[in-house]
Design an enzyme around this catalytic site. Sequence first.
Site, mmCIF file in Angstrom:
data_model
loop_
_atom_site.group_PDB
_atom_site.id
_atom_site.type_symbol
_atom_site.label_atom_id
_atom_site.label_comp_id
_atom_site.label_asym_id
_atom_site.label_seq_id
_atom_site.Cartn_x
_atom_site.Cartn_y
_atom_site.Cartn_z
ATOM 1 N N TYR A 144 36.585 -7.439 72.518
ATOM 2 C CA TYR A 144 35.334 -6.968 71.900
ATOM 3 C C TYR A 144 34.230 -7.071 72.934
ATOM 4 O O TYR A 144 34.096 -8.085 73.619
ATOM 5 C CB TYR A 144 34.999 -7.846 70.694
ATOM 6 C CG TYR A 144 33.694 -7.495 70.015
ATOM 7 C CD1 TYR A 144 33.540 -6.286 69.328
ATOM 8 C CD2 TYR A 144 32.611 -8.375 70.038
ATOM 9 C CE1 TYR A 144 32.343 -5.973 68.682
ATOM 10 C CE2 TYR A 144 31.414 -8.075 69.390
ATOM 11 C CZ TYR A 144 31.291 -6.864 68.721
ATOM 12 O OH TYR A 144 30.117 -6.558 68.085
ATOM 13 N N ASP A 239 33.680 -9.009 81.335
ATOM 14 C CA ASP A 239 32.738 -9.312 80.251
ATOM 15 C C ASP A 239 32.837 -10.816 79.988
ATOM 16 O O ASP A 239 33.764 -11.287 79.315
ATOM 17 C CB ASP A 239 33.088 -8.496 79.003
ATOM 18 C CG ASP A 239 32.142 -8.807 77.851
ATOM 19 O OD1 ASP A 239 31.273 -9.694 78.017
ATOM 20 O OD2 ASP A 239 32.279 -8.180 76.792
ATOM 21 N N LYS A 267 25.179 -15.410 75.340
ATOM 22 C CA LYS A 267 25.470 -16.700 74.696
ATOM 23 C C LYS A 267 24.921 -17.902 75.470
ATOM 24 O O LYS A 267 23.753 -18.226 75.345
ATOM 25 C CB LYS A 267 26.965 -16.819 74.426
ATOM 26 C CG LYS A 267 27.439 -15.653 73.529
ATOM 27 C CD LYS A 267 28.838 -15.822 73.025
ATOM 28 C CE LYS A 267 29.364 -14.582 72.356
ATOM 29 N NZ LYS A 267 29.358 -14.577 70.922
HETATM 30 N N1 PLP Z 1 31.106 -9.336 74.754
HETATM 31 C C1 PLP Z 1 31.803 -10.391 74.302
HETATM 32 C C2 PLP Z 1 32.963 -10.894 75.095
HETATM 33 C C3 PLP Z 1 31.437 -11.005 73.103
HETATM 34 O O1 PLP Z 1 32.155 -12.057 72.669
HETATM 35 C C4 PLP Z 1 30.337 -10.499 72.383
HETATM 36 C C5 PLP Z 1 29.948 -11.111 71.099
HETATM 37 O O2 PLP Z 1 30.610 -11.924 70.537
HETATM 38 C C6 PLP Z 1 29.645 -9.407 72.905
HETATM 39 C C7 PLP Z 1 30.043 -8.842 74.080
HETATM 40 C C8 PLP Z 1 28.458 -8.856 72.162
HETATM 41 O O3 PLP Z 1 27.418 -9.760 72.236
HETATM 42 P P1 PLP Z 1 26.241 -9.732 71.138
HETATM 43 O O4 PLP Z 1 26.847 -10.140 69.858
HETATM 44 O O5 PLP Z 1 25.249 -10.720 71.699
HETATM 45 O O6 PLP Z 1 25.696 -8.349 71.125
#
Ligand code: PLP
Length: 426
Positions: A144, A239, A267
Site C-alpha cells: 500500500y 516507500d 509517520k
Molecule cells: N506508504 C506506506 C508504506 C504506508 O504504510 C502508508 C500508510 O499507511 C502510506 C504510504 C500512506 O500514508 P498516509 O496514510 O500518511 O497518506
Amino acid sequence: MQRPTSSQLFARAQEAIPGGVNSPVRAFKGVGGDPVFFARGEGPYLWDEDGNRYIDYIGSWGPMIMGHSFPPVVEAVQKQAAEAIGFGAPTELEIEIAELIKARVPSIEQIRMVNSGTEATMSAIRLARGFTGRDLIIKFTGCYHGHSDSLLVQAGSGVLTLGIPNSPGVPEAIAGNTLSLPFNDAEAVAAALERYSGQVAAVILEPIAGNMGCVLPRPGYLEQLRTLCTDHGVVLIFDEVMTGFRVNAGSAQGLYGVRPDLTTLGKVIGAGLPVGAFGGRADIMACLAPLGPVYQAGTLSGNPLAMAAGLTLLKHLTSDVYARLERQTQRLVYGMEAAAQAAGVPIATAQVPGMFGLFFSETPVHSFEDVAACDTERFKALFHQMLDHGVYLAPSAFEAGFLSAAHDDAAIDTTLDAFRAAVKAI
Ligand code: PLP
C-alpha cells in the site's frame, strides 16, 4: 457531567462522518463490532472514553516509536506553538530536519517535506515519470502506498481489509499505467521490464511490506531489484513511509544495505503530526519545481509545529532505542510463538525491530498470495479476545503490529498472558 461512552460517540459519529470514521480501517469492518473511541495515551498505554486501559500495538500506525505523549515531543510542540504555528515561508527547522535525515539515510541527497505518506508517494511517482519521460510504474500486490489514483491498484491495508482490489473512481486510463506484480518475485520484475522495455518509469515497493501484515523481503530480493532498475534505467523507489526510522536508524535500506534512487517517508518523521517527505538522488530531485519543471507544492508543507515534533523525536532515536525495540519485539514474538505452539494453533510470524506480523498459517508468508491463504476468521476471534484482555491490536489481519521503546517487560508480559488465554479460546 458524565462523558459519553465509546458506543454513544460511534452512533453520533455516523450521523456526521461517513461510516463514523476519517479513515476506513478504523471502522472495525475487518473484525466486526464497533470501533473504540480513545481519550488519552501515555507510553505503551491508551485509555478509551469508557475509562478502559489498553496496551497499544498500533502506535498511531507507526509514529509513536517512543510511546504516546513522549515528553520531549510534547514540550517541543508546546514551545513551537507559543512562537508560531505556521508561516508558509521558510524556517531553519526545515533545514535542520532535512540535514538530519540526509545524515542518517545517505541515499537521500535532497529531500522535500509534504503532509502525508500519500502525498509523498504520489509526488515521487510524478517525479520519476518526469525524470524518465516514461509513464508505466510497477508496484507489488499487497503493498500500500496511499490512496492516489496511480497507486490504488491491488493495494494493501484498508483496501485489502475491505476487499476492494481496485477502487471505483480511478479511471482505467490511469490504473492501466500501473503494473502490479507478486511481492518477493524478482523474476516477474525482470520479465515485465523486458516486455515493457523503455516504458517503465519506476518500481515502487515497501522494502518490508507492512500493509499485508508484515512480510519480509527474501534474502537478495532487494539487491536484485536494484540491479534490474539500474540495468533498465528505471527509478527504484523505496516507500519507507512505514519503515523509515522505525526499524533501524538508517531505515529499511540501512537494515538491508540497498540504496534506492528515491525514498518516501512519513509517520515517524512527523512524530504523529501530519508529515510526509520524499527525497533521493540530487539529479532526480533537481527536476522538481522551482529548480526544474516537475510541479509539486503544499501550503502546509514543512509546517513548524510538525517539523519541531519530528526533529525532536528523530534526535532521540539512538542506537540504544533500536536495540531495545529489537529485544522487546523478540520477547513478544517468541512468546507468542511459544504460546501458540502450546495451544496447538499454527502461526507464522515475521519481525524486525519495532514491527511484527502474526499470521494464522502453517507455512511461512512471503507474498500477498500467502497472506490471502491465512485464516482471517481466527484473527478476528483473536482480535476481540485480546481487546477484552486490554490489548489493542490493529483491527485487521492485514496490518503489521508496532511496538514502542516504552513497551517495557511488564507491558509485554501482560500482553503474553492475554495472548496465552486468547489462543486457547479461539
Ligand atoms: N506508504 C506506506 C508504506 C504506508 O504504510 C502508508 C500508510 O499507511 C502510506 C504510504 C500512506 O500514508 P498516509 O496514510 O500518511 O497518506
